[in-house]
Design a protein around this motif. Structure first.
Motif, PDB file in Angstrom:
ATOM      1  N   ARG A 184       0.825  -1.216   0.000  1.00 53.67           N
ATOM      2  CA  ARG A 184       0.000   0.000   0.000  1.00 53.67           C
ATOM      3  C   ARG A 184       0.860   1.267   0.000  1.00 53.67           C
ATOM      4  N   PHE A 185       1.998   1.233  -0.691  1.00 53.15           N
ATOM      5  CA  PHE A 185       2.837   2.423  -0.754  1.00 53.15           C
ATOM      6  C   PHE A 185       2.094   3.552  -1.460  1.00 53.15           C
ATOM      7  N   GLY A 186       2.420   4.784  -1.050  1.00 49.36           N
ATOM      8  CA  GLY A 186       1.751   5.961  -1.588  1.00 49.36           C
ATOM      9  C   GLY A 186       1.344   6.867  -0.440  1.00 49.36           C
ATOM     10  N   ILE A 187       0.480   7.826  -0.735  1.00 49.29           N
ATOM     11  CA  ILE A 187       0.034   8.760   0.296  1.00 49.29           C
ATOM     12  C   ILE A 187      -0.673   7.998   1.408  1.00 49.29           C
ATOM     13  N   GLY A 188      -0.279   8.261   2.650  1.00 49.16           N
ATOM     14  CA  GLY A 188      -0.899   7.609   3.795  1.00 49.16           C
ATOM     15  C   GLY A 188      -0.581   6.133   3.912  1.00 49.16           C
ATOM     16  N   SER A 189       0.569   5.710   3.375  1.00 50.35           N
ATOM     17  CA  SER A 189       0.864   4.271   3.335  1.00 50.35           C
ATOM     18  C   SER A 189       1.074   3.662   4.708  1.00 50.35           C
ATOM     19  N   ALA A 190       1.590   4.432   5.655  1.00 48.24           N
ATOM     20  CA  ALA A 190       1.816   3.861   6.990  1.00 48.24           C
ATOM     21  C   ALA A 190       0.494   3.424   7.609  1.00 48.24           C
ATOM     22  N   ALA A 191      -0.502   4.297   7.554  1.00 49.32           N
ATOM     23  CA  ALA A 191      -1.817   3.944   8.095  1.00 49.32           C
ATOM     24  C   ALA A 191      -2.434   2.783   7.325  1.00 49.32           C
ATOM     25  N   ALA A 192      -2.254   2.786   6.000  1.00 44.21           N
ATOM     26  CA  ALA A 192      -2.808   1.705   5.186  1.00 44.21           C
ATOM     27  C   ALA A 192      -2.165   0.369   5.531  1.00 44.21           C
ATOM     28  N   HIS A 193      -0.850   0.354   5.719  1.00 43.51           N
ATOM     29  CA  HIS A 193      -0.177  -0.897   6.068  1.00 43.51           C
ATOM     30  C   HIS A 193      -0.548  -1.351   7.479  1.00 43.51           C
ATOM     31  N   ARG A 194      -0.687  -0.404   8.398  1.00 42.81           N
ATOM     32  CA  ARG A 194      -1.148  -0.791   9.743  1.00 42.81           C
ATOM     33  C   ARG A 194      -2.551  -1.380   9.676  1.00 42.81           C
ATOM     34  N   ALA A 195      -3.419  -0.775   8.862  1.00 45.07           N
ATOM     35  CA  ALA A 195      -4.786  -1.290   8.732  1.00 45.07           C
ATOM     36  C   ALA A 195      -4.792  -2.693   8.132  1.00 45.07           C
ATOM     37  N   ASP A 196      -3.771  -3.005   7.318  1.00 43.06           N
ATOM     38  CA  ASP A 196      -3.653  -4.337   6.735  1.00 43.06           C
ATOM     39  C   ASP A 196      -3.077  -5.359   7.706  1.00 43.06           C
ATOM     40  N   GLY A 197      -2.646  -4.881   8.882  1.00 40.96           N
ATOM     41  CA  GLY A 197      -2.127  -5.804   9.883  1.00 40.96           C
ATOM     42  C   GLY A 197      -0.658  -5.686  10.196  1.00 40.96           C
ATOM     43  N   ALA A 198       0.055  -4.746   9.546  1.00 39.15           N
ATOM     44  CA  ALA A 198       1.477  -4.583   9.820  1.00 39.15           C
ATOM     45  C   ALA A 198       1.672  -3.910  11.178  1.00 39.15           C
ATOM     46  N   LEU A 199       2.671  -4.362  11.908  1.00 44.25           N
ATOM     47  CA  LEU A 199       3.012  -3.782  13.196  1.00 44.25           C
ATOM     48  C   LEU A 199       4.104  -2.737  12.997  1.00 44.25           C
ATOM     49  N   GLU A 200       3.857  -1.536  13.475  1.00 44.04           N
ATOM     50  CA  GLU A 200       4.877  -0.500  13.349  1.00 44.04           C
ATOM     51  C   GLU A 200       5.963  -0.704  14.387  1.00 44.04           C
ATOM     52  N   ILE A 201       7.209  -0.734  13.935  1.00 43.51           N
ATOM     53  CA  ILE A 201       8.359  -0.869  14.811  1.00 43.51           C
ATOM     54  C   ILE A 201       8.836   0.525  15.203  1.00 43.51           C
TER      55      ILE A 201
END
Length: 256
Positions: A184-201
């Motif tokens: 989900r790279f692009g604008i707002g990708s961090a939130a999009a990846h977190r919403a997909d289940g990625a854990l932010e380190i």
């Protein structure tokens, strides 16, 4: 500094990497505009600087990619797949030891499709790989030790991300090799990846300024240079003298 260090090529088992680069002539337009604003001064324009066939800006974009690639390689990841439609990019990364993969042309081509193409190649050809690290290609201050530390912290976390300095974008995304979804790279990708289940380190953003400093503007480039860019970027920018690594002010304020 960015790129390689004294622990070059320490093997990080079962983790591959994918980087993606546009055509050099179309890459980093904001950076080009912010480094070369239109002149409003009267009088004749200054003579143009000598440039290579791909141009001064293309050389800078390519140099940042090669420094990012050097850091990833020195962190022990492999294979490293670089996806690009640009023949100059493909030749340069192949010479640097990466697998150069021509981007498949498609009507809906995007950064995310290119990342997915690289991950698909890894799944098809390297069944021993368990994780794929998707890396932004404009991290000239990236250090191998930082990348290894991130991977160490993700030993039991198959799906994770490190955001950029602003917190909205994704600098690094680690996924299981068998994950076939588009990233989900692009604008707002961090939130999009977190919403997909990625854990932010490191969600407090107290570590790894070198990995978070992606270069989209002249100010970003200055921040990367202050941290310590790799040899390719230094050469293109004409930076002389000893290479040092400094902490950015926001990093120092964090007390790390």
């Amino acid at each position: 500094m960015g790129g390689e260090n004294s622990n070059d090529h320490v093997q990080t088992p079962a983790v591959a990497a994918v980087l993606v680069v546009k055509h050099l002539r179309a890459a980093k337009t904001r950076l080009a505009a912010s480094r070369n604003p239109p002149s409003t001064a009267p009088g004749p324009a200054a003579p143009a600087s000598p440039v290579t066939r791909i141009g001064e800006h293309g050389e800078l974009v390519l140099s940042m990619l090669l420094d990012t690639l050097a850091a990833v390689r020195s962190a022990g990841l492999g294979p490293i797949v670089v996806v690009s439609p640009d023949d100059d990019v493909l030749r340069a990364v192949a010479a640097a030891g990466a697998l150069a993969l021509p981007e498949v042309a498609r009507p809906d081509s995007s950064l995310n499709h290119a990342y997915a193409q690289g991950a698909e190649w890894i799944r098809a050809h390297r069944r021993d790989i368990r994780g794929v690290l998707m890396v932004q290609a404009d991290l000239p201050a990236a250090d191998a030790a930082s990348i290894r530390t991130v991977l160490d912290e993700c030993a039991e976390i198959p799906y994770a991300l490190v955001t950029d300095a602003g917190g909205d974008g994704t600098a690094l995304l680690l996924r299981p090799a068998d994950d076939v979804r588009l990233p989900r790279f692009g604008i707002g990708s961090a939130a999009a990846h977190r919403a997909d289940g990625a854990l932010e380190i490191d969600p407090a953003h107290r570590r790894w300024p070198d990995l978070r400093t992606d270069v989209d503007t002249a100010a970003d480039l200055e921040a990367a240079v202050a941290l310590g860019v790799g040899a390719h970027t230094r050469a293109v920018l004409g930076l002389d003298g000893p290479i040092t690594r400094r902490r950015a002010s926001w990093w120092s304020r964090a007390g790390r």
